[in-house]
Design a protein around this motif. Structure first.
Motif, PDB file in Angstrom:
ATOM      1  N   ILE A 143       0.842  -1.206   0.000  1.00  0.00           N
ATOM      2  CA  ILE A 143       0.000   0.000   0.000  1.00  0.00           C
ATOM      3  C   ILE A 143       0.874   1.252   0.000  1.00  0.00           C
ATOM      4  O   ILE A 143       0.630   2.202  -0.756  1.00  0.00           O
ATOM      5  N   ASP A 144       1.904   1.263   0.842  1.00  0.00           N
ATOM      6  CA  ASP A 144       2.830   2.405   0.881  1.00  0.00           C
ATOM      7  C   ASP A 144       3.432   2.655  -0.497  1.00  0.00           C
ATOM      8  O   ASP A 144       3.508   3.798  -0.965  1.00  0.00           O
ATOM      9  N   LEU A 145       3.900   1.580  -1.136  1.00  0.00           N
ATOM     10  CA  LEU A 145       4.532   1.702  -2.450  1.00  0.00           C
ATOM     11  C   LEU A 145       3.526   2.153  -3.500  1.00  0.00           C
ATOM     12  O   LEU A 145       3.810   3.056  -4.307  1.00  0.00           O
ATOM     13  N   GLY A 146       2.337   1.562  -3.486  1.00  0.00           N
ATOM     14  CA  GLY A 146       1.327   1.909  -4.471  1.00  0.00           C
ATOM     15  C   GLY A 146       0.848   3.342  -4.376  1.00  0.00           C
ATOM     16  O   GLY A 146       0.432   3.942  -5.371  1.00  0.00           O
ATOM     17  N   ALA A 147       0.946   3.919  -3.178  1.00  0.00           N
ATOM     18  CA  ALA A 147       0.516   5.304  -2.982  1.00  0.00           C
ATOM     19  C   ALA A 147       1.596   6.311  -3.374  1.00  0.00           C
ATOM     20  O   ALA A 147       1.357   7.523  -3.337  1.00  0.00           O
ATOM     21  N   GLY A 148       2.784   5.811  -3.709  1.00  0.00           N
ATOM     22  CA  GLY A 148       3.854   6.718  -4.126  1.00  0.00           C
ATOM     23  C   GLY A 148       5.001   6.828  -3.148  1.00  0.00           C
ATOM     24  O   GLY A 148       5.890   7.666  -3.331  1.00  0.00           O
ATOM     25  N   GLY A 149       5.005   5.985  -2.111  1.00  0.00           N
ATOM     26  CA  GLY A 149       6.119   5.993  -1.162  1.00  0.00           C
ATOM     27  C   GLY A 149       7.303   5.225  -1.718  1.00  0.00           C
ATOM     28  O   GLY A 149       7.152   4.104  -2.206  1.00  0.00           O
ATOM     29  N   ASN A 150       8.480   5.823  -1.651  1.00  0.00           N
ATOM     30  CA  ASN A 150       9.690   5.176  -2.160  1.00  0.00           C
ATOM     31  C   ASN A 150      10.498   4.467  -1.076  1.00  0.00           C
ATOM     32  O   ASN A 150      11.166   3.479  -1.352  1.00  0.00           O
ATOM     33  N   TRP A 151      10.454   5.018   0.150  1.00  0.00           N
ATOM     34  CA  TRP A 151      11.291   4.490   1.228  1.00  0.00           C
ATOM     35  C   TRP A 151      10.574   4.572   2.565  1.00  0.00           C
ATOM     36  O   TRP A 151       9.516   5.204   2.684  1.00  0.00           O
ATOM     37  N   LEU A 152      11.180   3.955   3.582  1.00  0.00           N
ATOM     38  CA  LEU A 152      10.647   3.942   4.943  1.00  0.00           C
ATOM     39  C   LEU A 152      11.690   4.472   5.908  1.00  0.00           C
ATOM     40  O   LEU A 152      12.857   4.078   5.845  1.00  0.00           O
ATOM     41  N   GLU A 153      11.291   5.349   6.799  1.00  0.00           N
ATOM     42  CA  GLU A 153      12.177   5.781   7.892  1.00  0.00           C
ATOM     43  C   GLU A 153      11.335   6.425   8.981  1.00  0.00           C
ATOM     44  O   GLU A 153      10.109   6.494   8.863  1.00  0.00           O
ATOM     45  N   MET A 154      11.969   6.887  10.062  1.00  0.00           N
ATOM     46  CA  MET A 154      11.210   7.288  11.240  1.00  0.00           C
ATOM     47  C   MET A 154      11.428   8.731  11.694  1.00  0.00           C
ATOM     48  O   MET A 154      10.672   9.207  12.544  1.00  0.00           O
ATOM     49  N   GLU A 155      12.450   9.407  11.193  1.00  0.00           N
ATOM     50  CA  GLU A 155      12.818  10.690  11.791  1.00  0.00           C
ATOM     51  C   GLU A 155      12.514  11.916  10.944  1.00  0.00           C
ATOM     52  O   GLU A 155      12.269  13.000  11.474  1.00  0.00           O
ATOM     53  N   TRP A 156      12.563  11.816   9.634  1.00  0.00           N
ATOM     54  CA  TRP A 156      12.574  13.021   8.798  1.00  0.00           C
ATOM     55  C   TRP A 156      11.290  13.843   8.909  1.00  0.00           C
ATOM     56  O   TRP A 156      11.341  15.066   9.021  1.00  0.00           O
ATOM     57  N   ALA A 157      10.139  13.197   8.901  1.00  0.00           N
ATOM     58  CA  ALA A 157       8.888  13.956   9.033  1.00  0.00           C
ATOM     59  C   ALA A 157       8.784  14.599  10.405  1.00  0.00           C
ATOM     60  O   ALA A 157       8.261  15.711  10.549  1.00  0.00           O
ATOM     61  N   VAL A 158       9.294  13.907  11.427  1.00  0.00           N
ATOM     62  CA  VAL A 158       9.279  14.464  12.786  1.00  0.00           C
ATOM     63  C   VAL A 158      10.151  15.715  12.842  1.00  0.00           C
ATOM     64  O   VAL A 158       9.760  16.756  13.380  1.00  0.00           O
ATOM     65  N   ILE A 159      11.362  15.622  12.285  1.00  0.00           N
ATOM     66  CA  ILE A 159      12.271  16.769  12.267  1.00  0.00           C
ATOM     67  C   ILE A 159      11.650  17.938  11.512  1.00  0.00           C
ATOM     68  O   ILE A 159      11.660  19.083  11.979  1.00  0.00           O
ATOM     69  N   ALA A 160      11.092  17.658  10.337  1.00  0.00           N
ATOM     70  CA  ALA A 160      10.538  18.728   9.505  1.00  0.00           C
ATOM     71  C   ALA A 160       9.320  19.383  10.145  1.00  0.00           C
ATOM     72  O   ALA A 160       9.089  20.586   9.975  1.00  0.00           O
ATOM     73  N   SER A 161       8.537  18.613  10.886  1.00  0.00           N
ATOM     74  CA  SER A 161       7.292  19.154  11.446  1.00  0.00           C
ATOM     75  C   SER A 161       7.540  20.271  12.453  1.00  0.00           C
ATOM     76  O   SER A 161       6.701  21.156  12.626  1.00  0.00           O
ATOM     77  N   LEU A 162       8.698  20.262  13.097  1.00  0.00           N
ATOM     78  CA  LEU A 162       8.971  21.272  14.120  1.00  0.00           C
ATOM     79  C   LEU A 162       9.236  22.654  13.529  1.00  0.00           C
ATOM     80  O   LEU A 162       9.173  23.657  14.250  1.00  0.00           O
ATOM     81  N   SER A 163       9.531  22.717  12.238  1.00  0.00           N
ATOM     82  CA  SER A 163       9.784  24.031  11.640  1.00  0.00           C
ATOM     83  C   SER A 163       8.497  24.718  11.208  1.00  0.00           C
ATOM     84  O   SER A 163       8.504  25.909  10.878  1.00  0.00           O
ATOM     85  N   THR A 164       7.372  23.986  11.206  1.00  0.00           N
ATOM     86  CA  THR A 164       6.090  24.592  10.844  1.00  0.00           C
ATOM     87  C   THR A 164       5.684  25.621  11.900  1.00  0.00           C
ATOM     88  O   THR A 164       5.592  25.300  13.086  1.00  0.00           O
ATOM     89  N   GLY A 165       5.484  26.847  11.471  1.00  0.00           N
ATOM     90  CA  GLY A 165       5.135  27.900  12.425  1.00  0.00           C
ATOM     91  C   GLY A 165       6.256  28.262  13.373  1.00  0.00           C
ATOM     92  O   GLY A 165       6.009  28.781  14.468  1.00  0.00           O
ATOM     93  N   SER A 166       7.495  28.024  12.955  1.00  0.00           N
ATOM     94  CA  SER A 166       8.629  28.200  13.881  1.00  0.00           C
ATOM     95  C   SER A 166       8.808  29.639  14.339  1.00  0.00           C
ATOM     96  O   SER A 166       9.252  29.883  15.468  1.00  0.00           O
ATOM     97  N   HIS A 167       8.464  30.613  13.505  1.00  0.00           N
ATOM     98  CA  HIS A 167       8.665  32.009  13.917  1.00  0.00           C
ATOM     99  C   HIS A 167       7.702  32.412  15.025  1.00  0.00           C
ATOM    100  O   HIS A 167       7.971  33.355  15.765  1.00  0.00           O
ATOM    101  N   SER A 168       6.587  31.702  15.130  1.00  0.00           N
ATOM    102  CA  SER A 168       5.670  31.949  16.250  1.00  0.00           C
ATOM    103  C   SER A 168       6.037  31.110  17.464  1.00  0.00           C
ATOM    104  O   SER A 168       5.968  31.570  18.602  1.00  0.00           O
TER     105      SER A 168
END
Length: 425
Positions: free
Chosen positions: A345-370
């Protein structure tokens, strides 16, 4: 919390509480679990045999330190304890011959607890004896245990600010945070014009402060060892708050560089290929939507400078060799509970790889100036190496991880840091 004894499950999937076909065979699960929970066959073969034949229970001490568990077992319970290090675990384990129990210390976080629980279930299923599984939470409370992981992160960051060269950060207008296994970057730090100014080891997470030589002086780098998703969230959040407070209104930029293992879904990507993510799906949301026939959810933007910034990309590509792939990662939280059905399902939806940290790291920059007022931009530099390809049968249970390729990626991250004055990030 005691998960107790009971009738042995009929299948490994039942033991893990998952629906579908586990991507690891029983033999691969055994290899994976043995290396992370039992004694090293090369140095403690007799102890390993004793554990395989005599294991009666596993206790996971959640949000406690190694010293706390050692004191309880040896000094308070007066037990004879064998302390050992499994071949692929960074935490000490305790074997109590009199009871046949292994005591596991989880000081690392919620993600680590989930993996330890799964490993315990695998051992319980594969070993001949009935194995009791229990979790001993800090203060007897799962909630308090979760809170304590945040306290560990906060104490660690407080220690960082005690040793940080704040004048250099102010002069440069930025601080660099480098996250990834020490083993892959040690050689680069010893040969590439870098100086380790401070180092702190702890049960929770090791870190060191590195001064990297550039054309305009020294870049300040806070270098963290192998980090789990919830650790990254807690540590980075506290660090960002600290930068906002210590360097109020100075607009200090924060550069977050991360490297590590990546599971492969994409048929065109091989184990050992270098991977540059451009976006990420949340696996649970993706699986839920596909199974209900709903539209595929939107990707998280990773804002990866290696993918989007031509100057950074050129630096990175010059520093590494071999195949480099870019595409979309799927943020997951369990290797052991992966099933072939979920991965397809992951592959069919367009996912190329699996990992655990990158989305978590990126999410903290959302609204970072506030959230972190007065700071500058938060820039991400994300790259990894294909470690396994479970849909091809190449699982973490037996696949060799090309650590030398990860060392190339780590060295490339140092090169990027050393060119920060020219990049202006």
């Amino acid at each position: 919390m005691n998960q107790g004894k009971g009738m042995k499950p009929r299948t490994l999937a039942e033991a893990l509480g998952i629906k579908g076909t586990p991507v690891m065979s029983n033999e691969q699960m055994q290899a994976y679990a043995w290396e992370r929970k039992l004694a090293d066959p090369g140095t403690q073969g007799v102890l390993l045999e004793e554990q395989v034949s005599g294991l009666r229970g596993i206790v996971i001490h959640n949000a406690k330190t190694t010293e706390e568990v050692r004191r309880v077992l040896r000094d308070e319970a007066k037990l004879s304890v064998v302390e050992y290090a499994p071949p692929k675990s960074s935490e000490p384990h305790f074997w109590v011959p009199a009871t046949g129990y292994i005591h596991v210390v989880n000081t690392r976080g919620i993600t680590r607890l989930l993996r330890d629980e799964a490993l315990a279930r695998i051992l319980s299923y594969l070993l001949p004896n009935e194995v009791e599984i229990a979790i001993s939470n800090y203060h007897g409370s799962r909630r308090e245990a979760n809170d304590r992981f945040e306290h560990f992160a906060y104490a660690l960051v407080d220690d960082i600010f005690m040793h940080l060269d704040k004048a250099a950060v102010t002069k440069n207008g930025r601080i660099n945070l480098l996250l990834g296994p020490y083993v892959s970057i040690d050689d680069a730090l010893s040969t590439d014009g870098c100086e380790i100014a401070h180092s702190t080891d702890s049960d929770y997470l090791n870190y060191r402060i590195v001064l990297a030589g550039t054309s305009e002086g020294k870049e300040v780098v806070v270098n963290f060892d192998y980090i789990f998703a919830d650790q990254a969230k807690d540590v980075l959040h506290k660090l960002y708050k600290g930068v906002a407070a210590e360097f109020s209104r100075q607009g200090i930029s924060i550069n977050v560089l991360h490297y590590g293992k990546v599971g492969v879904l994409d048929p065109a990507t091989n184990v050992g290929d270098i991977i540059i993510p451009t976006g990420a799906f949340d696996e649970e949301k993706l699986q839920y939507a596909v199974r209900r026939g709903e539209p595929i959810p939107q990707q998280y933007a990773l804002n990866n400078q290696i993918a989007s910034n031509p100057d950074v990309r050129a630096l990175f590509y010059r520093a590494v060799s071999g195949r480099i792939n870019s595409g979309v990662t799927v943020n997951t939280n369990s290797v052991l509970e992966q099933t072939a059905e979920r991965l397809r399902i992951d592959l069919g939806a367009g996912g190329n790889w699996l990992e655990m940290e990158w989305a978590v790291i990126a999410s903290l920059s959302t609204g970072s100036h506030s959230t972190y007022p007065g700071t500058g931009s938060i820039n991400h530099f994300l790259a990894g190496v294909g470690s396994d390809n479970p849909l091809r049968g190449q699982t973490l249970g037996e696949t060799h991880y090309p650590r030398e390729r990860e060392a190339e990626v780590a060295k490339a991250m140092i090169r990027i840091i050393q060119h920060m004055p020219e990049l202006g990030l």
